[in-house]
Design a protein around this motif. Structure first.
Motif, PDB file in Angstrom:
ATOM      1  N   VAL A  28      40.028  40.147  27.408  1.00  0.00           N
ATOM      2  CA  VAL A  28      39.426  38.809  27.331  1.00  0.00           C
ATOM      3  C   VAL A  28      40.196  37.827  28.213  1.00  0.00           C
ATOM      4  N   MET A  29      41.527  37.859  28.150  1.00  0.00           N
ATOM      5  CA  MET A  29      42.348  36.951  28.965  1.00  0.00           C
ATOM      6  C   MET A  29      42.062  37.143  30.453  1.00  0.00           C
ATOM      7  N   GLY A  30      41.962  38.396  30.893  1.00  0.00           N
ATOM      8  CA  GLY A  30      41.662  38.656  32.296  1.00  0.00           C
ATOM      9  C   GLY A  30      40.288  38.166  32.681  1.00  0.00           C
ATOM     10  N   SER A  31      39.333  38.281  31.760  1.00  0.00           N
ATOM     11  CA  SER A  31      37.967  37.814  32.027  1.00  0.00           C
ATOM     12  C   SER A  31      37.928  36.303  32.189  1.00  0.00           C
ATOM     13  N   LEU A  32      38.830  35.582  31.502  1.00  0.00           N
ATOM     14  CA  LEU A  32      38.876  34.124  31.607  1.00  0.00           C
ATOM     15  C   LEU A  32      39.367  33.652  32.973  1.00  0.00           C
ATOM     16  N   ALA A  33      39.907  34.574  33.777  1.00  0.00           N
ATOM     17  CA  ALA A  33      40.357  34.207  35.124  1.00  0.00           C
ATOM     18  C   ALA A  33      39.200  34.056  36.093  1.00  0.00           C
ATOM     19  N   VAL A  34      38.007  34.472  35.702  1.00  0.00           N
ATOM     20  CA  VAL A  34      36.791  34.349  36.512  1.00  0.00           C
ATOM     21  C   VAL A  34      36.947  35.111  37.840  1.00  0.00           C
ATOM     22  N   GLU A  35      37.424  36.344  37.763  1.00  0.00           N
ATOM     23  CA  GLU A  35      37.588  37.169  38.963  1.00  0.00           C
ATOM     24  C   GLU A  35      36.680  38.395  38.941  1.00  0.00           C
ATOM     25  N   GLY A  36      35.695  38.394  38.089  1.00  0.00           N
ATOM     26  CA  GLY A  36      34.757  39.502  38.028  1.00  0.00           C
ATOM     27  C   GLY A  36      34.923  40.315  36.759  1.00  0.00           C
ATOM     28  N   PRO A  37      33.944  41.159  36.462  1.00  0.00           N
ATOM     29  CA  PRO A  37      33.984  41.977  35.243  1.00  0.00           C
ATOM     30  C   PRO A  37      35.136  42.976  35.268  1.00  0.00           C
ATOM     31  N   LEU A  38      35.661  43.279  34.098  1.00  0.00           N
ATOM     32  CA  LEU A  38      36.803  44.167  33.951  1.00  0.00           C
ATOM     33  C   LEU A  38      36.607  45.518  34.642  1.00  0.00           C
ATOM     34  N   VAL A  39      35.514  46.207  34.348  1.00  0.00           N
ATOM     35  CA  VAL A  39      35.327  47.561  34.867  1.00  0.00           C
ATOM     36  C   VAL A  39      35.230  47.553  36.381  1.00  0.00           C
ATOM     37  N   ARG A  40      34.527  46.590  36.937  1.00  0.00           N
ATOM     38  CA  ARG A  40      34.420  46.501  38.392  1.00  0.00           C
ATOM     39  C   ARG A  40      35.776  46.220  39.020  1.00  0.00           C
ATOM     40  N   TRP A  41      36.515  45.283  38.437  1.00  0.00           N
ATOM     41  CA  TRP A  41      37.831  44.914  38.975  1.00  0.00           C
ATOM     42  C   TRP A  41      38.730  46.142  39.034  1.00  0.00           C
ATOM     43  N   VAL A  42      38.781  46.882  37.947  1.00  0.00           N
ATOM     44  CA  VAL A  42      39.649  48.065  37.876  1.00  0.00           C
ATOM     45  C   VAL A  42      39.203  49.127  38.879  1.00  0.00           C
ATOM     46  N   ALA A  43      37.895  49.376  38.964  1.00  0.00           N
ATOM     47  CA  ALA A  43      37.390  50.391  39.896  1.00  0.00           C
ATOM     48  C   ALA A  43      37.742  50.031  41.340  1.00  0.00           C
ATOM     49  N   ASP A  44      37.531  48.771  41.705  1.00  0.00           N
ATOM     50  CA  ASP A  44      37.857  48.334  43.063  1.00  0.00           C
ATOM     51  C   ASP A  44      39.349  48.513  43.356  1.00  0.00           C
ATOM     52  N   HIS A  45      40.179  48.183  42.375  1.00  0.00           N
ATOM     53  CA  HIS A  45      41.614  48.250  42.635  1.00  0.00           C
ATOM     54  C   HIS A  45      42.108  49.689  42.697  1.00  0.00           C
ATOM     55  N   ARG A  46      41.548  50.547  41.891  1.00  0.00           N
ATOM     56  CA  ARG A  46      41.938  51.961  41.984  1.00  0.00           C
ATOM     57  C   ARG A  46      41.523  52.551  43.334  1.00  0.00           C
ATOM     58  N   LYS A  47      40.363  52.152  43.814  1.00  0.00           N
ATOM     59  CA  LYS A  47      39.936  52.628  45.131  1.00  0.00           C
ATOM     60  C   LYS A  47      40.861  52.072  46.212  1.00  0.00           C
ATOM     61  N   HIS A  48      41.275  50.827  46.060  1.00  0.00           N
ATOM     62  CA  HIS A  48      42.221  50.229  47.015  1.00  0.00           C
ATOM     63  C   HIS A  48      43.494  51.058  47.103  1.00  0.00           C
ATOM     64  N   HIS A  49      44.017  51.482  45.968  1.00  0.00           N
ATOM     65  CA  HIS A  49      45.248  52.265  45.989  1.00  0.00           C
ATOM     66  C   HIS A  49      45.027  53.654  46.571  1.00  0.00           C
ATOM     67  N   LYS A  50      43.872  54.212  46.376  1.00  0.00           N
ATOM     68  CA  LYS A  50      43.605  55.537  46.937  1.00  0.00           C
ATOM     69  C   LYS A  50      43.611  55.508  48.463  1.00  0.00           C
ATOM     70  N   PHE A  51      43.065  54.430  49.056  1.00  0.00           N
ATOM     71  CA  PHE A  51      42.927  54.348  50.513  1.00  0.00           C
ATOM     72  C   PHE A  51      43.744  53.206  51.109  1.00  0.00           C
ATOM     73  N   SER A  52      44.788  52.775  50.449  1.00  0.00           N
ATOM     74  CA  SER A  52      45.480  51.544  50.815  1.00  0.00           C
ATOM     75  C   SER A  52      45.781  51.430  52.314  1.00  0.00           C
ATOM     76  N   ASP A  53      45.221  50.369  52.914  1.00  0.00           N
ATOM     77  CA  ASP A  53      45.383  50.063  54.344  1.00  0.00           C
ATOM     78  C   ASP A  53      44.923  51.196  55.258  1.00  0.00           C
ATOM     79  N   ALA A  54      43.985  51.994  54.779  1.00  0.00           N
ATOM     80  CA  ALA A  54      43.383  53.065  55.577  1.00  0.00           C
ATOM     81  C   ALA A  54      41.873  52.971  55.410  1.00  0.00           C
ATOM     82  N   GLU A  55      41.142  53.787  56.141  1.00  0.00           N
ATOM     83  CA  GLU A  55      39.683  53.781  56.031  1.00  0.00           C
ATOM     84  C   GLU A  55      39.270  54.076  54.589  1.00  0.00           C
ATOM     85  N   GLY A  56      38.424  53.236  54.052  1.00  0.00           N
ATOM     86  CA  GLY A  56      38.007  53.378  52.665  1.00  0.00           C
ATOM     87  C   GLY A  56      38.581  52.319  51.757  1.00  0.00           C
ATOM     88  N   ASP A  57      39.639  51.632  52.193  1.00  0.00           N
ATOM     89  CA  ASP A  57      40.212  50.532  51.420  1.00  0.00           C
ATOM     90  C   ASP A  57      39.207  49.380  51.398  1.00  0.00           C
TER      91      ASP A  57
END
Length: 326
Positions: free
Chosen positions: A104-133
């Motif tokens: 709930v606290m994270g949702s109050l930051a108005v940065e998008g839904p929890l599940v989407r935020w987590v999925a995007d960030h996990r993908k970022h770490h998988k391809f960090s600063d490479a194609e797919g990030d």
């Protein structure tokens, strides 16, 4: 909570319609979602630009500043401790009440839904600063014009990209929890609540519409804009500049002047060297309020199995000498 190896497979998947995929729920509302996203970004940003002249003109009260700071750090720690270190990386385990509170606290930051935020960030770490990030500032190359374009992409533009991270692939553990799915689906209502709390408190304390208005301006609009740009700066600035004392496979750097406002997230080089570490600021003088709160949660028994980095692990990750940005 740990990231499942299944999250890192590359098999193409077809998203299911019943997943918490879009901000406003449902792929058919993509255009409405884009408009809403634009409003969530531009309206607070306009307020941020207007903050200085308006403060000079009609001032800002201690109540307004108190609401701004309180709501800022509630949302910021909800993102850093909850969305990021807990839900994305499993830096610790949490009792059920803390788990829900962090969502709930994270949702109050108005940065998008929890599940989407987590999925995007996990993908970022998988391809960090490479194609797919999803949001690397090096996406368009290493020349100065390409980096300027890349910084804009990493800071804001990537959120409007039509290619979305498959949440069922990168966040299946969250999707299995009905309470977290509900919190994620109800993002629009958490946004309304987040924007409504400051004017409600300001109006009741001052017993005036003007008190409600100034509280809304500072505690809602300016606060959201400031938190947005600090968080987005981790994606952009911290992957373009900063000290790199630890070995990582990307260009993540430590940016000291963002540390307090980012609740410790700008010690970004250690984070990419050790993504599951509950502490990012591991060197002397590196302020990390998120790690401090996690320590308190641990002492209270609300958090356990915390992944604190050992001295030997930190030393093993050090570069032969601190690396400056290329």
């Amino acid at each position: 909570m740990t990231t499942s190896p299944d999250l890192l497979n590359d098999a193409p998947e077809t998203p299911s319609a019943d997943l918490p995929y879009a901000t406003l729920s449902g792929d058919s509302k993509r255009s409405i979602e884009q408009i809403a996203l634009l409003l969530f970004i531009t309206v607070p940003f306009v307020a941020l630009l207007a903050a200085v002249p308006l403060a000079w003109g009609w001032g800002v009260s201690w109540l307004d500043l108190g609401l701004l700071v309180a709501m800022y750090y509630i949302g910021c720690h909800g993102i850093t401790i909850g969305f990021h270190r807990y839900f994305t990386h499993g830096s610790f385990k949490a009792k059920r009440p803390l788990r829900i509170a962090l969502a709930v606290m994270g949702s109050l930051a108005v940065e998008g839904p929890l599940v989407r935020w987590v999925a995007d960030h996990r993908k970022h770490h998988k391809f960090s600063d490479a194609e797919g990030d999803p949001h690397s500032p090096w996406r368009f190359g290493e020349s100065v014009p390409a980096l300027m374009r890349g910084l804009w992409w990493a800071h804001i533009a990537w959120m409007f990209d039509e290619e979305r991270t498959p949440q069922h692939k990168y966040a299946p553990d969250l999707i299995k929890d009905p309470a977290l799915v509900r919190i994620s689906r109800d993002f629009i209502y958490w946004t309304i609540l987040s924007l409504a709390i400051p004017p409600l408190v300001g109006g009741l304390v001052t017993m005036s519409w003007w008190g409600a208005f100034t509280a809304f301006f500072w505690g809602s609009l300016v606060r959201v804009a400031l938190l947005h740009h600090v968080t987005w700066s981790i994606n952009s600035i911290c992957h373009a500049v900063g000290k790199r004392p630890f070995k990582s496979r990307d260009r993540s750097g430590n940016v000291w002047w963002l540390a307090v406002l980012s609740c410790g997230e700008s010690w970004h080089n250690l984070h990419h060297a050790e993504p599951t570490s509950a502490r990012h600021g591991v060197l002397r003088g590196q302020v990390d309020s998120s790690a401090r709160l996690i320590r308190w949660f641990e002492k209270l028994g609300w958090a356990y199995d915390v992944r604190w980095p050992s001295a030997s692990r930190i030393d093993a990750r050090r570069q032969s000498e601190a690396a400056d940005p290329a």
